[in-house]
Design an enzyme around this catalytic site. Structure first.
Site, PDB file in Angstrom:
ATOM      1  N   CYS A   1       2.367   4.345 -12.310  1.00  0.00           N
ATOM      2  CA  CYS A   1       3.117   4.579 -11.081  1.00  0.00           C
ATOM      3  C   CYS A   1       3.753   5.966 -11.098  1.00  0.00           C
ATOM      4  O   CYS A   1       4.332   6.387 -12.104  1.00  0.00           O
ATOM      5  CB  CYS A   1       4.186   3.502 -10.914  1.00  0.00           C
TER       6      CYS A   1
ATOM      7  N   HIS B   1      -2.097   4.723  -6.407  1.00  0.00           N
ATOM      8  CA  HIS B   1      -3.498   4.289  -6.394  1.00  0.00           C
ATOM      9  C   HIS B   1      -4.358   5.149  -5.464  1.00  0.00           C
ATOM     10  O   HIS B   1      -5.445   5.611  -5.853  1.00  0.00           O
ATOM     11  CB  HIS B   1      -3.610   2.834  -5.909  1.00  0.00           C
ATOM     12  N   GLU B   2      -3.871   5.335  -4.231  1.00  0.00           N
ATOM     13  CA  GLU B   2      -4.642   6.082  -3.244  1.00  0.00           C
ATOM     14  C   GLU B   2      -4.892   7.514  -3.715  1.00  0.00           C
ATOM     15  O   GLU B   2      -5.979   8.071  -3.515  1.00  0.00           O
ATOM     16  CB  GLU B   2      -3.890   6.115  -1.903  1.00  0.00           C
TER      17      GLU B   2
ATOM     18  N   ARG C   1       0.669  -6.272  -8.179  1.00  0.00           N
ATOM     19  CA  ARG C   1       2.045  -6.181  -8.663  1.00  0.00           C
ATOM     20  C   ARG C   1       2.963  -6.552  -7.501  1.00  0.00           C
ATOM     21  O   ARG C   1       2.762  -6.083  -6.387  1.00  0.00           O
ATOM     22  CB  ARG C   1       2.371  -4.772  -9.168  1.00  0.00           C
ATOM     23  N   GLY C   2       3.943  -7.396  -7.784  1.00  0.00           N
ATOM     24  CA  GLY C   2       4.856  -7.812  -6.730  1.00  0.00           C
ATOM     25  C   GLY C   2       4.165  -8.546  -5.601  1.00  0.00           C
ATOM     26  O   GLY C   2       4.594  -8.473  -4.449  1.00  0.00           O
TER      27      GLY C   2
ATOM     28  N   ASP D   1      -0.748   0.797 -14.027  1.00  0.00           N
ATOM     29  CA  ASP D   1      -1.584   0.252 -12.957  1.00  0.00           C
ATOM     30  C   ASP D   1      -2.991   0.086 -13.520  1.00  0.00           C
ATOM     31  O   ASP D   1      -3.590   1.057 -13.992  1.00  0.00           O
ATOM     32  CB  ASP D   1      -1.622   1.197 -11.752  1.00  0.00           C
TER      33      ASP D   1
ATOM     34  N   ILE E   1       2.215   3.591   2.529  1.00  0.00           N
ATOM     35  CA  ILE E   1       3.447   2.813   2.407  1.00  0.00           C
ATOM     36  C   ILE E   1       3.750   2.631   0.928  1.00  0.00           C
ATOM     37  O   ILE E   1       2.879   2.211   0.155  1.00  0.00           O
ATOM     38  CB  ILE E   1       3.311   1.430   3.078  1.00  0.00           C
ATOM     39  N   GLU E   2       4.949   2.965   0.521  1.00  0.00           N
ATOM     40  CA  GLU E   2       5.344   2.735  -0.878  1.00  0.00           C
ATOM     41  C   GLU E   2       5.369   1.229  -1.129  1.00  0.00           C
ATOM     42  O   GLU E   2       5.903   0.470  -0.327  1.00  0.00           O
ATOM     43  CB  GLU E   2       6.706   3.391  -1.116  1.00  0.00           C
ATOM     44  N   SER E   3       4.778   0.802  -2.250  1.00  0.00           N
ATOM     45  CA  SER E   3       4.460  -0.613  -2.437  1.00  0.00           C
ATOM     46  C   SER E   3       5.684  -1.514  -2.574  1.00  0.00           C
ATOM     47  O   SER E   3       5.680  -2.646  -2.081  1.00  0.00           O
ATOM     48  CB  SER E   3       3.540  -0.787  -3.643  1.00  0.00           C
ATOM     49  N   LYS E   4       6.743  -1.052  -3.243  1.00  0.00           N
ATOM     50  CA  LYS E   4       7.919  -1.914  -3.357  1.00  0.00           C
ATOM     51  C   LYS E   4       8.567  -2.127  -1.998  1.00  0.00           C
ATOM     52  O   LYS E   4       9.023  -3.235  -1.677  1.00  0.00           O
ATOM     53  CB  LYS E   4       8.936  -1.344  -4.341  1.00  0.00           C
TER      54      LYS E   4
END
Length: 277
Positions: free
Chosen positions: A184, A223-224, A252-253, A191, A83-86
């Site tokens: 990122c 990250h993954e 983050r966020g 990161d 899943i894209e983090s934003k």
């Protein structure tokens, strides 16, 4: 196929305050795995999980009173998507003005939506206000590589820095560094992370390993993907019999992401937040 550049990253976003599962933006794992020599349709030489922690989760009860909780999400590494983090943050924020009957109902909804988006079974755990004081912190165990006084001049991934003395007897060792930094894939934002490498095999050259980990400093990847790249590079260059790589990235966020990959059966990490998180 969902491409990272089509995600909400780096774009102005309207924050929806009522539940909207369509905000989740899945990204296939396979293209980046192909880059590191893992072709589609063949088994990967590792398994593991991506552990996400959410610190900014709130919703309304049926009387309209705000509720808060911490949440952790365990996403198996064999799911086809991350899943894209934003988008994850935007999705969680969509609960802010949503009335939900109970924490259990929220947990079930999160489990359903995230499992649908990733293509697997996502475990969800909520920590409500009553249990916040029970949360513990801890640092990664292992011999600290950062003690080494090295000269560094490589800031893009350089697996040739890795080596192991194959003439020596095998060892069982756990090594840790807090100097991991990548960026990122889409925005280039930094990161920051800590990484633990557990292995059984020929002794890995520690100076070379530290230089290699530092070499991610200008590298753009999620990250993954970074953790899987580290795993594959260490396997190829050092040839350990057993290997586990675990990274804990700063948040983050309101989210932190902590990928774990291994090629042997072991308990999943205990998900203790470290001091920098």
């Amino acid at each position: 196929m969902s491409l990272p550049e089509h995600s909400p990253l780096g774009k102005p976003s309207a924050y929806k305050t009522e539940y909207d599962a369509s905000l989740l933006f899945p990204i296939p794992r396979q293209p980046k795995r192909t880059e590191i020599g893992l072709p589609e349709g063949k088994p990967v030489p590792f398994f593991g999980v991506d552990i996400w922690n959410a610190y900014e989760l709130s919703w309304l009860n049926l009387k309209g009173k705000p509720q808060v909780a911490l949440a952790s999400f365990i996403i198996p590494s064999d799911t086809p998507n991350i899943i894209e983090s934003k988008s994850f943050k935007l999705y969680l924020n969509s609960f802010n003005q949503t009335r939900i009957a109970s924490p259990e109902a929220l947990q079930q909804l999160l489990h359903h939506d995230l499992s649908e988006a990733t293509g697997g079974t996502v475990q969800v755990r909520l920590v409500t206000e009553a249990d916040l004081g029970k949360q513990k912190m801890g640092e990664l165990d292992g011999l600290l590589l950062d003690r080494l006084d090295i000269e560094v001049d490589r800031y893009e991934p350089a697996p040739e820095l890795l080596s192991a003395d194959q003439q020596e007897s095998p060892v069982e060792e756990t090594l840790v560094s807090h100097l991991l930094k990548s960026n990122c894939l889409v925005t280039g934002q930094p990161d920051w992370g800590s990484v633990q490498i557990r292995y059984v095999g020929a002794p890995i050259n520690q100076e070379g390993l530290l230089k290699y980990l530092i070499s991610f400093r200008n590298h753009n990847e999620f990250h993954e993907q970074c953790v899987e790249r580290i795993f594959m590079d260490v396997m190829r260059e050092c040839k350990p019999v057993k290997l586990a790589v675990y990274a804990r990235y700063t948040r983050r966020g309101g989210l932190d992401i902590n990928p774990f990959r291994t090629n042997f059966n072991t308990a999943w990490p205990d998900n203790k937040r470290n001091a920098r998180q």
